[in-house]
Design a protein around this motif. Sequence first.
Motif, PDB file in Angstrom:
ATOM      1  N   GLU A 129     122.913 -49.451  -0.246  1.00 22.85           N
ATOM      2  CA  GLU A 129     122.347 -50.767   0.005  1.00 22.85           C
ATOM      3  C   GLU A 129     122.736 -51.236   1.389  1.00 22.85           C
ATOM      4  OE1 GLU A 129     123.855 -53.537  -2.811  1.00 22.85           O
ATOM      5  OE2 GLU A 129     125.909 -53.439  -2.089  1.00 22.85           O
ATOM      6  N   GLU A 130     121.916 -52.120   1.946  1.00 26.39           N
ATOM      7  CA  GLU A 130     122.256 -52.704   3.243  1.00 26.39           C
ATOM      8  C   GLU A 130     123.283 -53.806   3.033  1.00 26.39           C
ATOM      9  OE1 GLU A 130     119.669 -52.806   6.716  1.00 26.39           O
ATOM     10  OE2 GLU A 130     118.013 -52.989   5.293  1.00 26.39           O
ATOM     11  N   LEU A 131     124.391 -53.702   3.748  1.00 28.79           N
ATOM     12  CA  LEU A 131     125.445 -54.691   3.642  1.00 28.79           C
ATOM     13  C   LEU A 131     125.057 -55.965   4.381  1.00 28.79           C
ATOM     14  CD1 LEU A 131     128.523 -52.385   4.333  1.00 28.79           C
ATOM     15  CD2 LEU A 131     127.786 -53.279   2.110  1.00 28.79           C
ATOM     16  N   GLU A 132     125.534 -57.085   3.898  1.00 27.65           N
ATOM     17  CA  GLU A 132     125.271 -58.361   4.576  1.00 27.65           C
ATOM     18  C   GLU A 132     125.829 -58.341   5.996  1.00 27.65           C
ATOM     19  OE1 GLU A 132     126.236 -63.128   3.994  1.00 27.65           O
ATOM     20  OE2 GLU A 132     126.487 -61.722   2.318  1.00 27.65           O
ATOM     21  N   GLY A 133     126.946 -57.653   6.187  1.00 23.56           N
ATOM     22  CA  GLY A 133     127.543 -57.557   7.513  1.00 23.56           C
ATOM     23  C   GLY A 133     127.035 -56.391   8.339  1.00 23.56           C
ATOM     24  N   GLY A 134     126.009 -55.689   7.873  1.00 24.16           N
ATOM     25  CA  GLY A 134     125.440 -54.570   8.617  1.00 24.16           C
ATOM     26  C   GLY A 134     125.994 -53.239   8.172  1.00 24.16           C
ATOM     27  N   GLY A 135     125.140 -52.206   8.195  1.00 25.09           N
ATOM     28  CA  GLY A 135     125.505 -50.881   7.731  1.00 25.09           C
ATOM     29  C   GLY A 135     124.960 -50.614   6.339  1.00 25.09           C
ATOM     30  N   LEU A 136     124.984 -49.345   5.951  1.00 26.24           N
ATOM     31  CA  LEU A 136     124.526 -48.917   4.633  1.00 26.24           C
ATOM     32  C   LEU A 136     125.730 -48.441   3.832  1.00 26.24           C
ATOM     33  CD1 LEU A 136     121.492 -46.683   5.753  1.00 26.24           C
ATOM     34  CD2 LEU A 136     121.557 -49.172   5.492  1.00 26.24           C
ATOM     35  N   SER A 137     125.800 -48.803   2.552  1.00 18.43           N
ATOM     36  CA  SER A 137     126.955 -48.416   1.747  1.00 18.43           C
ATOM     37  C   SER A 137     126.544 -48.100   0.318  1.00 18.43           C
ATOM     38  CB  SER A 137     127.996 -49.538   1.736  1.00 18.43           C
ATOM     39  OG  SER A 137     129.075 -49.216   0.887  1.00 18.43           O
TER      40      SER A 137
END
Length: 387
Positions: free
Chosen positions: A71-79
Amino acid sequence: MQTYYFDGHIHIGRTKENQAVKITASDQLTLHQIISFVKEAKGLDMIGIIDAHSPFVFEECLELVQEHGFEELEGGGLSDGELTILLGSEIELYDHNCSGPIHVLCYVPTLKQMKSFSNWYQSYVSNPHLSSQRIYCDAQTLQSEVKARSGLFIPAHIFTPFKSLYGKGVKTHLSEVFEPNDIDAIELGLSCDTSMANVISELKDYTFLTNSDAHSLEMIGREYQALSLEQPSFDSLRQALSEKGESKVSYNYGLNPKLGKYYSSVCQSCHRQIHNPSQCEYCHSTKILKGVPNRINEIAMSQGHIVKPKRPPYISQVPLKYIPGLGPKSLSKLRKHLHHDMYVIHDASFEEIQTVTNEQIASRIIALREGNLAITPGGGGRYGKMN
């Protein structure tokens, strides 16, 4: 705050459809194999995929969210809860201000911003599907486009004699090419450590990064950093690089610079390592491939003396694969019984390692941890060796 291990410079060799991305990288460097290998063998918490601008790779990153539990993190990046992936691009600059080509790393927070950046980028390169392509625009335009997408701009492996900021890119100062205020950090490269680079005055305000520039699975994590963050995300990394709040780079882990390919000066006529960076003491040729320490000394002398800023400790390490006597079967056994490389390198006791392998290998791994392995320096494009 928690500690997260981060390697921000990992290439894609091939797509899942076997399309080439980084031509000089291993065919095994597919996105999904990287993810599996990092989780199972390496133990890193965050990685930077620096070919996400390629339309092939971008689509696979999008599929991670749509089909594979990321998923796309609210703070940016995929996790996916175990691993955070940052979306990046390595690009070759050679504008009218450059003395030679310069590689840079550009990261953006979201898939939408990477799609936007990729669309813009495609108008300025010959083949947008491949990695590390030469871009036909000036450096500050590229910086502006990255910043317009809330991105991070980082000169890569800055002392490599070819295709780097101080290798051939500028004569003495980064401002010859770049807008200094739009640089977020500096990647040191394999033939340099913190103490070497810390003598250059114009770098005093930039955070140093140590990344692998991995062209094969095993080279992932040969250089990395420990980050102290609230969470493993793009915004947290940005805070660590700008040293805002408690977020920070706690440790840089990298090769002993002597193991790098360009540590020693080498005569290009007789191919011997030499001490005089101007003329070979053996054949008297002036065709010299200058070693990184010599180049750093030139730059430092031109910029004047500084009080060296305090920086995170640089811990010299090597990939476990390169430990003398540690073959593929023993390495696989270590990973199976002792979690992954990060645990073996940082935490496993001598007794734990000895139980899985033998006393000699356990002693060498502990010697690696303590920086006590003897090294024959590299140079002229050849890596150094552990003795």
